[in-house]
Design a protein around this motif. Structure first.
Motif, short mmCIF file in Angstrom:
data_model
loop_
_atom_site.label_atom_id
_atom_site.label_comp_id
_atom_site.label_asym_id
_atom_site.label_seq_id
_atom_site.Cartn_x
_atom_site.Cartn_y
_atom_site.Cartn_z
N GLU A 36 0.86 -1.18 0.00
CA GLU A 36 0.00 0.00 0.00
C GLU A 36 0.89 1.24 0.00
O GLU A 36 2.03 1.20 0.49
CB GLU A 36 -0.90 0.02 1.23
CG GLU A 36 -1.87 -1.15 1.33
CD GLU A 36 -2.72 -1.09 2.59
OE1 GLU A 36 -3.12 0.04 2.98
OE2 GLU A 36 -2.97 -2.15 3.20
N ALA A 37 0.38 2.32 -0.56
CA ALA A 37 1.12 3.59 -0.59
C ALA A 37 0.13 4.72 -0.44
O ALA A 37 -1.04 4.59 -0.82
CB ALA A 37 1.90 3.73 -1.88
N ASP A 38 0.59 5.85 0.14
CA ASP A 38 -0.32 6.97 0.35
C ASP A 38 -0.04 8.15 -0.59
O ASP A 38 -0.69 9.18 -0.51
CB ASP A 38 -0.33 7.44 1.80
CG ASP A 38 1.05 7.83 2.31
OD1 ASP A 38 1.93 8.12 1.48
OD2 ASP A 38 1.23 7.85 3.54
N ASP A 39 0.94 8.00 -1.49
CA ASP A 39 1.12 9.00 -2.55
C ASP A 39 1.95 8.39 -3.67
O ASP A 39 2.43 7.25 -3.57
CB ASP A 39 1.75 10.28 -2.02
CG ASP A 39 3.23 10.16 -1.69
OD1 ASP A 39 3.77 9.03 -1.72
OD2 ASP A 39 3.85 11.18 -1.40
N GLY A 40 2.11 9.15 -4.75
CA GLY A 40 2.80 8.62 -5.91
C GLY A 40 4.26 8.30 -5.67
O GLY A 40 4.78 7.33 -6.22
N ALA A 41 4.94 9.12 -4.86
CA ALA A 41 6.36 8.88 -4.60
C ALA A 41 6.56 7.56 -3.88
O ALA A 41 7.48 6.79 -4.20
CB ALA A 41 6.94 10.04 -3.78
N GLN A 42 5.71 7.28 -2.90
CA GLN A 42 5.81 6.02 -2.18
C GLN A 42 5.49 4.85 -3.10
O GLN A 42 6.12 3.78 -3.01
CB GLN A 42 4.85 6.04 -0.98
CG GLN A 42 5.10 4.94 0.04
CD GLN A 42 4.21 5.08 1.25
OE1 GLN A 42 3.18 4.42 1.34
NE2 GLN A 42 4.58 5.97 2.16
N ALA A 43 4.52 5.04 -3.99
CA ALA A 43 4.18 3.99 -4.95
C ALA A 43 5.38 3.67 -5.84
O ALA A 43 5.66 2.49 -6.13
CB ALA A 43 2.99 4.42 -5.79
N LEU A 44 6.10 4.70 -6.28
CA LEU A 44 7.28 4.48 -7.11
C LEU A 44 8.34 3.67 -6.38
O LEU A 44 8.99 2.79 -6.95
CB LEU A 44 7.86 5.81 -7.57
CG LEU A 44 7.12 6.54 -8.68
CD1 LEU A 44 7.69 7.94 -8.87
CD2 LEU A 44 7.18 5.76 -9.99
N ASP A 45 8.52 3.96 -5.09
CA ASP A 45 9.49 3.21 -4.30
C ASP A 45 9.13 1.72 -4.27
O ASP A 45 10.00 0.85 -4.38
CB ASP A 45 9.55 3.75 -2.86
CG ASP A 45 10.24 5.11 -2.78
OD1 ASP A 45 10.99 5.45 -3.71
OD2 ASP A 45 10.01 5.83 -1.79
N VAL A 46 7.84 1.44 -4.12
CA VAL A 46 7.38 0.04 -4.11
C VAL A 46 7.64 -0.61 -5.47
O VAL A 46 8.15 -1.73 -5.56
CB VAL A 46 5.88 -0.03 -3.77
CG1 VAL A 46 5.36 -1.47 -3.93
CG2 VAL A 46 5.62 0.45 -2.34
N LEU A 47 7.31 0.10 -6.54
CA LEU A 47 7.47 -0.45 -7.88
C LEU A 47 8.93 -0.71 -8.22
O LEU A 47 9.26 -1.65 -8.96
CB LEU A 47 6.87 0.50 -8.91
CG LEU A 47 5.34 0.64 -8.86
CD1 LEU A 47 4.89 1.83 -9.72
CD2 LEU A 47 4.67 -0.64 -9.34
N ARG A 48 9.82 0.12 -7.68
CA ARG A 48 11.25 -0.07 -7.94
C ARG A 48 11.80 -1.28 -7.18
O ARG A 48 12.75 -1.92 -7.64
CB ARG A 48 12.03 1.18 -7.52
CG ARG A 48 11.76 2.41 -8.38
CD ARG A 48 12.45 3.63 -7.82
NE ARG A 48 12.14 4.86 -8.53
CZ ARG A 48 11.71 5.97 -7.95
NH1 ARG A 48 11.57 6.03 -6.63
NH2 ARG A 48 11.43 7.03 -8.68
N ALA A 49 11.21 -1.58 -6.03
CA ALA A 49 11.77 -2.60 -5.15
C ALA A 49 11.09 -3.96 -5.25
O ALA A 49 11.68 -4.98 -4.88
CB ALA A 49 11.71 -2.12 -3.70
N HIS A 50 9.86 -4.00 -5.74
CA HIS A 50 9.09 -5.25 -5.71
C HIS A 50 8.39 -5.50 -7.04
O HIS A 50 8.13 -4.56 -7.80
CB HIS A 50 8.04 -5.21 -4.59
CG HIS A 50 8.61 -4.92 -3.24
ND1 HIS A 50 9.29 -5.87 -2.49
CD2 HIS A 50 8.63 -3.78 -2.50
CE1 HIS A 50 9.69 -5.33 -1.35
NE2 HIS A 50 9.30 -4.06 -1.33
N ARG A 51 8.06 -6.74 -7.28
CA ARG A 51 7.29 -7.08 -8.47
C ARG A 51 5.82 -6.83 -8.20
O ARG A 51 5.24 -7.40 -7.28
CB ARG A 51 7.50 -8.54 -8.87
CG ARG A 51 6.74 -8.92 -10.16
CD ARG A 51 7.04 -10.35 -10.59
NE ARG A 51 6.46 -11.32 -9.68
CZ ARG A 51 5.18 -11.70 -9.71
NH1 ARG A 51 4.34 -11.14 -10.57
NH2 ARG A 51 4.73 -12.61 -8.87
#
Length: 219
Positions: A36-51
């Motif tokens: 889960e993410a609460d903004d776009g920047a956090q979402a990008l961090d997830v996408l960079r680190a996980h499938r």
């Protein structure tokens, strides 16, 4: 062999809304929320680190918006499909989402079933838009006039007969797997055809390609 669950990232700045989306997706046995993410920047961090198979994004969020997140994800060539789940269905946002290659646009005011359908469609290589949004997209295509219809028919005619068959099915909202089954070819073959179709049409994504089929009267 059991089909792997669709791995989903849920991004929304409102905790209660985010929890509701997570709970709804939990009712689908083949969908798993992995982050889960609460903004776009956090979402990008997830996408960079996980499938992640499908990332759900809100249009407006404090900090980095969903549209900005998708634009950056495209620049970085991050894997995953992207579906907007939002209160805001204004034509400007829909147009921006399509231009960025979004794989779906679902309104929070719509049926909960639409969200699960959008996740499944995106994960299988298709696209899904809430009916009211899809209607406006199609109406806009029709309102574009005779000139665009002529251009679309000319583009459609540049495709090979097999590519035309594929594009007709794309215009009907079929996923790559469904197109493969309908034409009795492997899904990988469909993907190869789609790459060629997008290049020939000058389309950025399958939604733009589908609009060519609609404007050409082929879907």
């Amino acid at each position: 062999m059991e089909t792997p669950a669709v791995r989903v990232l849920v991004t929304d700045d409102e905790p209660l809304v985010r929890a509701g989306i997570v709970g709804l997706l939990g009712t689908a046995p083949d969908v798993r929320v992995v982050a889960e993410a609460d903004d776009g920047a956090q979402a990008l961090d997830v996408l960079r680190a996980h499938r992640v198979d499908v990332a759900l994004l809100d249009v407006r969020m404090p900090g980095m918006s969903g549209l900005e997140c998708l634009a950056q994800a495209r620049r970085e060539h991050l894997d995953g499909r992207f579906v907007f789940v939002t209160t805001f269905g204004e034509d400007e946002y829909v147009a921006q989402a399509i231009a960025l290659g979004a794989d779906g646009f679902v309104l929070k005011a719509g049926s909960p079933r639409e969200l699960i359908m959008a996740v499944h469609a995106a994960a299988s290589g298709g696209a899904f838009f809430s009916p009211s949004v899809a209607r406006r997209v199609l109406d806009g295509a029709q309102a574009a006039g005779f000139g665009q219809a002529q251009r679309a028919r000319a583009l459609f005619d540049r495709l090979t007969p097999r590519e035309q068959e594929v594009l007709r099915l794309v215009g009907a909202g079929r996923s790559n797997a469904e197109i493969g089954a309908a034409l009795a070819v492997a899904e990988a073959t469909v993907k190869t055809h789609m790459t060629s179709i997008l290049r020939t049409l000058g389309a950025h994504n399958r939604v733009e390609a589908a609009l060519v089929a609609v404007r050409a009267g082929q879907a």
